[in-house]
Motif scaffolding. Structure first.
Motif, PDB file in Angstrom:
ATOM      1  N   VAL A   1       0.615  -1.133  -0.133  1.00 45.99           N
ATOM      2  CA  VAL A   1       0.177   0.068  -0.086  1.00 45.99           C
ATOM      3  C   VAL A   1       0.850   1.156  -0.012  1.00 45.99           C
ATOM      4  N   ALA A   2       1.806   1.191   0.946  1.00 48.28           N
ATOM      5  CA  ALA A   2       2.683   2.475   0.838  1.00 48.28           C
ATOM      6  C   ALA A   2       3.587   2.643  -0.458  1.00 48.28           C
ATOM      7  N   ALA A   3       3.923   1.619  -1.013  1.00 51.11           N
ATOM      8  CA  ALA A   3       4.628   1.643  -2.363  1.00 51.11           C
ATOM      9  C   ALA A   3       3.881   2.276  -3.495  1.00 51.11           C
ATOM     10  N   VAL A   4       2.600   2.035  -3.412  1.00 54.24           N
ATOM     11  CA  VAL A   4       1.700   2.563  -4.500  1.00 54.24           C
ATOM     12  C   VAL A   4       1.296   3.841  -3.957  1.00 54.24           C
ATOM     13  N   PHE A   5       1.115   4.415  -2.805  1.00 58.86           N
ATOM     14  CA  PHE A   5       1.363   5.528  -2.640  1.00 58.86           C
ATOM     15  C   PHE A   5       2.286   6.391  -2.905  1.00 58.86           C
ATOM     16  N   ALA A   6       3.523   6.040  -2.649  1.00 57.25           N
ATOM     17  CA  ALA A   6       4.866   6.595  -3.185  1.00 57.25           C
ATOM     18  C   ALA A   6       4.604   6.832  -4.730  1.00 57.25           C
ATOM     19  N   LYS A   7       4.160   5.818  -5.285  1.00 59.03           N
ATOM     20  CA  LYS A   7       4.189   6.468  -6.758  1.00 59.03           C
ATOM     21  C   LYS A   7       3.032   7.289  -7.000  1.00 59.03           C
ATOM     22  N   MET A   8       1.800   7.337  -6.339  1.00 60.37           N
ATOM     23  CA  MET A   8       0.941   8.463  -6.346  1.00 60.37           C
ATOM     24  C   MET A   8       1.482   9.751  -6.225  1.00 60.37           C
ATOM     25  N   GLU A   9       2.384   9.927  -5.116  1.00 64.14           N
ATOM     26  CA  GLU A   9       3.064  11.178  -4.896  1.00 64.14           C
ATOM     27  C   GLU A   9       3.975  11.524  -6.048  1.00 64.14           C
ATOM     28  N   ALA A  10       4.720  10.640  -6.420  1.00 61.13           N
ATOM     29  CA  ALA A  10       5.677  10.835  -7.770  1.00 61.13           C
ATOM     30  C   ALA A  10       4.969  11.317  -9.124  1.00 61.13           C
ATOM     31  N   ALA A  11       3.640  10.643  -9.106  1.00 62.07           N
ATOM     32  CA  ALA A  11       2.919  11.096 -10.267  1.00 62.07           C
ATOM     33  C   ALA A  11       2.104  12.463 -10.162  1.00 62.07           C
TER      34      ALA A  11
ATOM     35  N   MET B   1      -7.385  -0.879  -4.610  1.00 62.36           N
ATOM     36  CA  MET B   1      -7.105  -2.361  -4.543  1.00 62.36           C
ATOM     37  C   MET B   1      -6.262  -3.070  -3.717  1.00 62.36           C
ATOM     38  N   ALA B   2      -5.297  -2.356  -3.479  1.00 64.21           N
ATOM     39  CA  ALA B   2      -4.042  -3.042  -2.681  1.00 64.21           C
ATOM     40  C   ALA B   2      -4.587  -2.865  -1.159  1.00 64.21           C
ATOM     41  N   ILE B   3      -5.412  -2.016  -0.757  1.00 65.29           N
ATOM     42  CA  ILE B   3      -6.333  -2.126   0.655  1.00 65.29           C
ATOM     43  C   ILE B   3      -7.140  -3.428   0.507  1.00 65.29           C
ATOM     44  N   ILE B   4      -8.037  -3.342  -0.547  1.00 62.58           N
ATOM     45  CA  ILE B   4      -8.733  -4.605  -0.488  1.00 62.58           C
ATOM     46  C   ILE B   4      -7.909  -5.856  -0.428  1.00 62.58           C
ATOM     47  N   GLU B   5      -6.974  -5.900  -1.255  1.00 57.90           N
ATOM     48  CA  GLU B   5      -6.060  -7.346  -1.199  1.00 57.90           C
ATOM     49  C   GLU B   5      -5.364  -7.329   0.512  1.00 57.90           C
ATOM     50  N   ALA B   6      -5.221  -6.441   1.003  1.00 56.30           N
ATOM     51  CA  ALA B   6      -4.527  -6.530   2.355  1.00 56.30           C
ATOM     52  C   ALA B   6      -5.652  -6.873   3.376  1.00 56.30           C
ATOM     53  N   SER B   7      -6.773  -6.822   3.044  1.00 55.47           N
ATOM     54  CA  SER B   7      -7.865  -7.053   4.002  1.00 55.47           C
ATOM     55  C   SER B   7      -8.105  -8.850   4.110  1.00 55.47           C
ATOM     56  N   HIS B   8      -7.519  -9.471   3.283  1.00 53.36           N
ATOM     57  CA  HIS B   8      -7.426 -10.732   3.125  1.00 53.36           C
ATOM     58  C   HIS B   8      -8.731 -11.487   3.370  1.00 53.36           C
ATOM     59  N   ASN B   9      -9.471 -11.009   2.791  1.00 48.40           N
ATOM     60  CA  ASN B   9     -11.156 -11.714   2.522  1.00 48.40           C
ATOM     61  C   ASN B   9     -11.148 -11.882   1.117  1.00 48.40           C
ATOM     62  N   VAL B  10     -11.276 -13.100   0.786  1.00 48.46           N
ATOM     63  CA  VAL B  10     -11.044 -13.575  -0.743  1.00 48.46           C
ATOM     64  C   VAL B  10     -12.435 -13.282  -1.396  1.00 48.46           C
ATOM     65  N   VAL B  11     -13.476 -13.413  -0.883  1.00 48.12           N
ATOM     66  CA  VAL B  11     -14.773 -13.022  -1.304  1.00 48.12           C
ATOM     67  C   VAL B  11     -14.928 -11.761  -1.720  1.00 48.12           C
TER      68      VAL B  11
END
Length: 255
Positions: A127-137, A155-165
């Motif tokens: 999540v932090a890596a994606v946000f860093a890219k947002m700052e650069a953009a 989507m990274a946040i949803i993936e980190a929630s670990h609910n496959v449904v």
């Protein structure tokens, strides 16, 4: 007695189970190409006949598909939650657009809460890596790239929630999610301060997640999507007012 002889598991069955788990967890994504037969057999430590048996089983169940001369791919088992006609209908009616934003606010608030509590340290680094890219953009004023990264951030946040449904449901709605993100940003970018405001909101979400503040992460997501909704409503109202003003102007200049 209810006991039966224990039989060793076939290697192909172990391969099937591993690939199924990778698809279930969203690590292997629809349309993704598997490595070559030789490379995959080496990675898994199985013979090529055992691998072929496993691939065949997964193709029979519809989880993998093959393309002539191109190998095996993860099948598009998700598709889209809505038909193109319904997506178009949603986009043309305010009620559906704002229901969509409300749905995202509820679901993503829950996902952020779960991610802060249940996500691994590596999940939060993503999540932090994606946000860093947002700052650069943002620094490059690359609006289209920012919009793409906005969707990836959520989507990274949803993936980190670990609910496959939840994960697969949102993946199946990705076109709707991406369409909503691009549309909302395009409208709101007409306001000079909005790009910085949106970045600050994503920073607040990321900060709460990195601090594992579940309540704070949920509140930050809900505040962000409430802002998106308000900005969209304001823009639509401004467009309607401009339409009325143009009618008045036409009427005044007719004579």
């Amino acid at each position: 007695m209810p006991f039966r002889p224990v039989t060793p598991e076939k290697l192909s069955a172990a391969v099937v189970r591993q690939i199924e788990e990778l698809i279930l967890r969203g690590i292997l994504r629809p349309g993704e190409r598997l490595p070559s037969e030789r490379e995959l057999a080496e990675r898994l430590g199985v013979s090529r006949p055992s691998l072929r048996d496993a691939i065949g089983q997964l193709q029979e169940t519809g989880l993998l598909s093959s393309r002539a001369g191109a190998g095996a791919y993860v099948a598009d088992v998700l598709g889209s939650a809505f038909s193109p006609a319904l997506l178009d209908l949603f986009g043309r009616h305010d009620e559906a657009v704002f229901d969509y934003l409300s749905f995202r606010r509820d679901l993503e608030g829950l996902a952020a809460d779960r991610a802060a509590r249940l996500g691994s340290d590596t999940d939060l680094k993503v999540v932090a890596a994606v946000f860093a890219k947002m700052e650069a953009a943002h620094a490059k004023r690359a609006s289209d790239e920012e919009a793409t990264l906005d969707a990836q951030f959520h989507m990274a946040i949803i993936e980190a929630s670990h609910n496959v449904v939840m994960l697969h449901m949102m993946r199946s709605m990705y076109e709707l999610l991406r369409g909503g993100v691009f549309y909302n940003r395009k409208v709101m970018f007409s306001q000079s301060t909005t790009r910085s405001t949106l970045l600050d909101q994503h920073r607040a979400i990321n900060d709460a997640l990195q601090a594992r503040d579940a309540a704070g992460a949920r509140t930050a997501v809900e505040a962000h999507l409430s802002f998106v909704e308000t900005a969209l409503r304001d823009q639509q109202m401004a467009q309607r007012h401009e339409g009325i003003a143009l009618q008045r102007l036409d009427h005044e200049t007719e004579g």
